[in-house]
Design a protein around this motif. Structure first.
Motif, short mmCIF file in Angstrom:
data_model
loop_
_atom_site.label_atom_id
_atom_site.label_comp_id
_atom_site.label_asym_id
_atom_site.label_seq_id
_atom_site.Cartn_x
_atom_site.Cartn_y
_atom_site.Cartn_z
N MET A 157 14.37 5.08 2.56
CA MET A 157 14.79 5.93 1.43
C MET A 157 15.62 5.13 0.43
O MET A 157 15.46 5.28 -0.78
CB MET A 157 15.61 7.12 1.95
CG MET A 157 14.82 8.16 2.73
SD MET A 157 13.53 8.96 1.76
CE MET A 157 12.10 7.98 2.20
N SER A 158 16.47 4.26 0.94
CA SER A 158 17.27 3.41 0.05
C SER A 158 16.37 2.50 -0.76
O SER A 158 16.58 2.27 -1.96
CB SER A 158 18.26 2.56 0.87
OG SER A 158 19.20 3.38 1.52
N GLY A 159 15.33 1.98 -0.10
CA GLY A 159 14.36 1.12 -0.78
C GLY A 159 13.62 1.87 -1.87
O GLY A 159 13.36 1.32 -2.95
N TYR A 160 13.30 3.13 -1.59
CA TYR A 160 12.58 3.95 -2.58
C TYR A 160 13.40 4.11 -3.85
O TYR A 160 12.91 3.89 -4.97
CB TYR A 160 12.28 5.32 -1.97
CG TYR A 160 11.62 6.28 -2.93
CD1 TYR A 160 10.24 6.28 -3.11
CD2 TYR A 160 12.38 7.19 -3.67
CE1 TYR A 160 9.63 7.15 -3.99
CE2 TYR A 160 11.78 8.06 -4.56
CZ TYR A 160 10.40 8.05 -4.71
OH TYR A 160 9.81 8.92 -5.59
N PHE A 161 14.66 4.49 -3.71
CA PHE A 161 15.53 4.69 -4.88
C PHE A 161 15.88 3.36 -5.54
O PHE A 161 16.10 3.29 -6.75
CB PHE A 161 16.80 5.43 -4.47
CG PHE A 161 16.56 6.88 -4.12
CD1 PHE A 161 16.16 7.79 -5.10
CD2 PHE A 161 16.70 7.32 -2.82
CE1 PHE A 161 15.93 9.12 -4.79
CE2 PHE A 161 16.46 8.65 -2.49
CZ PHE A 161 16.08 9.56 -3.47
N LEU A 162 15.94 2.30 -4.74
CA LEU A 162 16.23 0.98 -5.27
C LEU A 162 15.12 0.51 -6.21
O LEU A 162 15.39 -0.01 -7.30
CB LEU A 162 16.39 -0.01 -4.11
CG LEU A 162 16.97 -1.39 -4.41
CD1 LEU A 162 18.31 -1.28 -5.11
CD2 LEU A 162 17.12 -2.16 -3.10
N VAL A 163 13.89 0.73 -5.81
CA VAL A 163 12.74 0.38 -6.65
C VAL A 163 12.77 1.17 -7.95
O VAL A 163 12.51 0.63 -9.03
CB VAL A 163 11.41 0.65 -5.90
CG1 VAL A 163 10.21 0.55 -6.85
CG2 VAL A 163 11.24 -0.33 -4.75
N ASP A 164 13.09 2.44 -7.83
CA ASP A 164 13.17 3.31 -9.00
C ASP A 164 14.25 2.84 -9.97
O ASP A 164 14.02 2.76 -11.18
CB ASP A 164 13.44 4.75 -8.55
CG ASP A 164 13.34 5.76 -9.70
OD1 ASP A 164 12.32 5.74 -10.41
OD2 ASP A 164 14.28 6.55 -9.88
N ASN A 165 15.43 2.53 -9.43
CA ASN A 165 16.54 2.07 -10.27
C ASN A 165 16.24 0.70 -10.89
O ASN A 165 16.60 0.44 -12.05
CB ASN A 165 17.83 1.98 -9.44
CG ASN A 165 18.35 3.35 -9.04
OD1 ASN A 165 18.09 4.35 -9.73
ND2 ASN A 165 19.06 3.42 -7.94
N TYR A 166 15.61 -0.15 -10.11
CA TYR A 166 15.24 -1.48 -10.61
C TYR A 166 14.29 -1.36 -11.80
O TYR A 166 14.47 -2.00 -12.83
CB TYR A 166 14.58 -2.29 -9.48
CG TYR A 166 13.95 -3.59 -9.92
CD1 TYR A 166 14.69 -4.76 -9.99
CD2 TYR A 166 12.59 -3.64 -10.26
CE1 TYR A 166 14.10 -5.96 -10.39
CE2 TYR A 166 12.00 -4.83 -10.65
CZ TYR A 166 12.75 -5.99 -10.72
OH TYR A 166 12.17 -7.16 -11.11
N GLU A 167 13.28 -0.53 -11.65
CA GLU A 167 12.29 -0.35 -12.71
C GLU A 167 12.93 0.21 -13.98
O GLU A 167 12.61 -0.22 -15.09
CB GLU A 167 11.17 0.57 -12.23
CG GLU A 167 10.01 0.67 -13.22
CD GLU A 167 8.81 1.41 -12.64
OE1 GLU A 167 7.73 1.34 -13.25
OE2 GLU A 167 8.96 2.05 -11.58
#
Length: 217
Positions: A101-111
């Protein structure tokens, strides 16, 4: 050793114990049957052995019934073990789920932060800091390892996802200072996320994670 591992050991042990007692009662049943056959051959002393024969026949029925019941319980316990094991292997729990889940939001924030850099939105220092933080956190996923309780396929998918996530982060680190206002370079970073998202989607499908509900939590 966690609770689930202890549960697995208990279920397997119980199944073996029940199976062993079932086998023991089966052996006694055949020994008893041999005695009955032996007594039936002693026709001259039929009256003498009649009482003993009745008792042996009664015991024989009891041993057979007990063997069948214990065997059935052993099968039920082992079936429970396989059902629970199958569920655990294909569902993420606690730490693994939190990492995904952290990875999911991390990708979103990165983009989002790279898109800001692409469009020169916000202060350069703030946007660059966001990209730096997100990239470093993504790169750290190289050290993540899935639970060994998951299936081989599940572990493989998670490792593939973690690796693509960390590579996207590490590839961004050297060019962070060049991203702000650089549309071509920013697009390249965003495009590199496609591999991460594909691996992420494969993980979500395998572990039955509903992406539409994530933002609602």
């Amino acid at each position: 050793m966690n609770i689930i591992e202890i549960l697995f050991i208990c279920l397997i042990s119980l199944s073996i114990v029940f199976l062993a007692f079932s086998l023991l009662n089966t052996i006694i049943y055949f020994i008893n049957k041999k005695k009955i056959l032996s007594l039936n051959k002693k026709k001259r002393h039929k009256k003498k052995y009649r009482k003993q024969l009745r008792q042996l026949s009664k015991n024989q029925a009891r041993y057979l019934k007990r063997a069948l019941v214990l065997f059935f319980i052993s099968i039920v316990v082992m079936s429970g073990y396989f059902l629970i094991k199958n569920y655990v292997e294909k569902h993420l729990f606690s730490e693994d789920l939190e990492i995904v889940m952290s990875g999911y939001f991390l990708v979103d924030n990165y983009e989002k932060s790279v898109t800001q850099a692409k469009k020169s939105e916000g202060k350069k220092e703030d946007v660059t800091k966001k990209i730096t933080d997100n990239s470093n956190r993504m790169a750290s996923y190289m050290t993540e390892t899935p639970s060994d309780m998951l299936s081989v396929d599940g572990q493989r998918l998670l490792n593939k996802y973690y690796k693509s996530l960390s590579e996207a982060g590490m590839n961004t680190v050297p060019i962070i200072q060049q991203l702000y206002g650089n549309e071509e370079l920013s697009n390249e970073c965003i495009q590199n996320l496609n591999i991460v998202k594909e691996n992420q989607k494969a993980v979500f499908n395998y572990f039955n994670i509903d992406e539409s509900r994530i933002h609602k939590k």
